[in-house]
Design an enzyme around this catalytic site. Sequence first.
Site, short mmCIF file in Angstrom:
data_model
loop_
_atom_site.label_atom_id
_atom_site.label_comp_id
_atom_site.label_asym_id
_atom_site.label_seq_id
_atom_site.Cartn_x
_atom_site.Cartn_y
_atom_site.Cartn_z
N ASN A 133 0.81 -1.11 0.17
CA ASN A 133 0.07 0.08 -0.04
C ASN A 133 0.98 1.12 -0.04
OD1 ASN A 133 1.16 0.11 2.50
ND2 ASN A 133 -0.89 -0.16 3.56
N HIS A 160 3.50 1.88 2.04
CA HIS A 160 4.01 2.24 3.36
C HIS A 160 5.51 2.18 3.24
CE1 HIS A 160 3.41 -2.18 4.97
NE2 HIS A 160 4.50 -1.89 5.07
N GLU A 186 1.99 4.28 7.53
CA GLU A 186 0.88 3.61 6.56
C GLU A 186 0.14 4.97 5.88
OE1 GLU A 186 0.29 0.89 6.15
OE2 GLU A 186 -0.31 -0.34 7.95
C1 GLP Z 1 6.77 -4.18 6.50
C2 GLP Z 1 7.87 -3.12 7.12
C3 GLP Z 1 8.57 -2.25 5.96
C4 GLP Z 1 9.00 -3.32 4.86
C5 GLP Z 1 7.65 -3.81 4.33
C6 GLP Z 1 7.90 -4.69 3.14
O1 GLP Z 1 5.52 -3.99 6.79
N1 GLP Z 1 7.50 -2.46 8.01
O2 GLP Z 1 9.86 -1.78 6.42
O3 GLP Z 1 9.57 -2.74 4.07
O4 GLP Z 1 7.20 -4.76 5.42
O5 GLP Z 1 8.23 -6.06 3.33
P1 GLP Z 1 8.72 -7.26 2.11
O6 GLP Z 1 10.08 -6.97 1.80
O7 GLP Z 1 8.63 -8.34 2.94
O8 GLP Z 1 7.56 -6.92 1.17
#
Ligand code: GLP
Length: 275
Positions: free
Chosen positions: A171, A173, A178
């Site tokens: 989304n 973030h 968020e």
């Molecule tokens: C989490 C963390 C983020 C991270 C995101 C993406 O929500 N808070 O810092 O960037 O996930 O994660 P992934 O790399 O597993 O897609």
Amino acid sequence: MGLRSIILSLLISKTVILSSISTFSSRRIQCPYGVKVMVEPTYEEMSERACEILMKKLKKIAGEKEEVVLVLPTGRTPIRLYELLIERYKDDPVWGKVILVQLDEYVGASPEDEESFQYFLKSRLLNKLRVKRFIGINGGAKNLEEEVIRYNELLKELGSIDILVLGIGRNGHIAFNEPGFSSQLNFDIVELTEETQKVNGVTYEKAFTITVPYLLKSKFIMLLASGESKQEIIERTLKGPISKDIPASLLRGHPDCIFILDEVAATKLITPIRP
Ligand code: GLP
């Protein structure tokens, strides 16, 4: 072979750098504006590129200062990067100057809890490297307000981040900022969206996070994204309006920010131009 396949094979054969407001007509790729975008053919190559850029920056800053403030993300995306850092640079003396700062954490996840981000950082990186100092978030803190105050003070003492590495949520973030969230603080508590809880496979409803204003003060920012699940948000982040509804789009106002993507994540950035 269709035009799309031709473009993709161009990408496969070479790293493509898409920079601000430019159209590389020779590569038939358009990029909107804001940050630099580097597209690598695979997740492995994306991780290798990130590893080399990160080490180069670390060494440069370590040559100029006694301490380097480094902030690293958790999640699936940086896993290979961390393996490469250990494989290739585990014994590099540069780590002796690094202050590693935790970016975010679930409220309720103690450092020893395997779901916690601190556990992730320790087991994948910190237990294998010798950094000068680690600043971690106590997700299991009984008094949340005190933890927010403590971390805000620590961040204030640090001044700013030298190198910030980020992933991106589906989304948009960054860290746990968020969509729509804003705070006057450097570090705060945020409500997680149902989508984030679902994607991350957790039931935590809140998280601690370094906030966008502090992140944007970082001297250098590198965002990594890989795979199909990130295609749409990468497109919206880079091509849509700059808005706190897509927190990652706010990075487009930063003077030294690079997105390193694998080709699958970058698919929607590639605008075929009619011959
Ligand atoms: C989490 C963390 C983020 C991270 C995101 C993406 O929500 N808070 O810092 O960037 O996930 O994660 P992934 O790399 O597993 O897609």
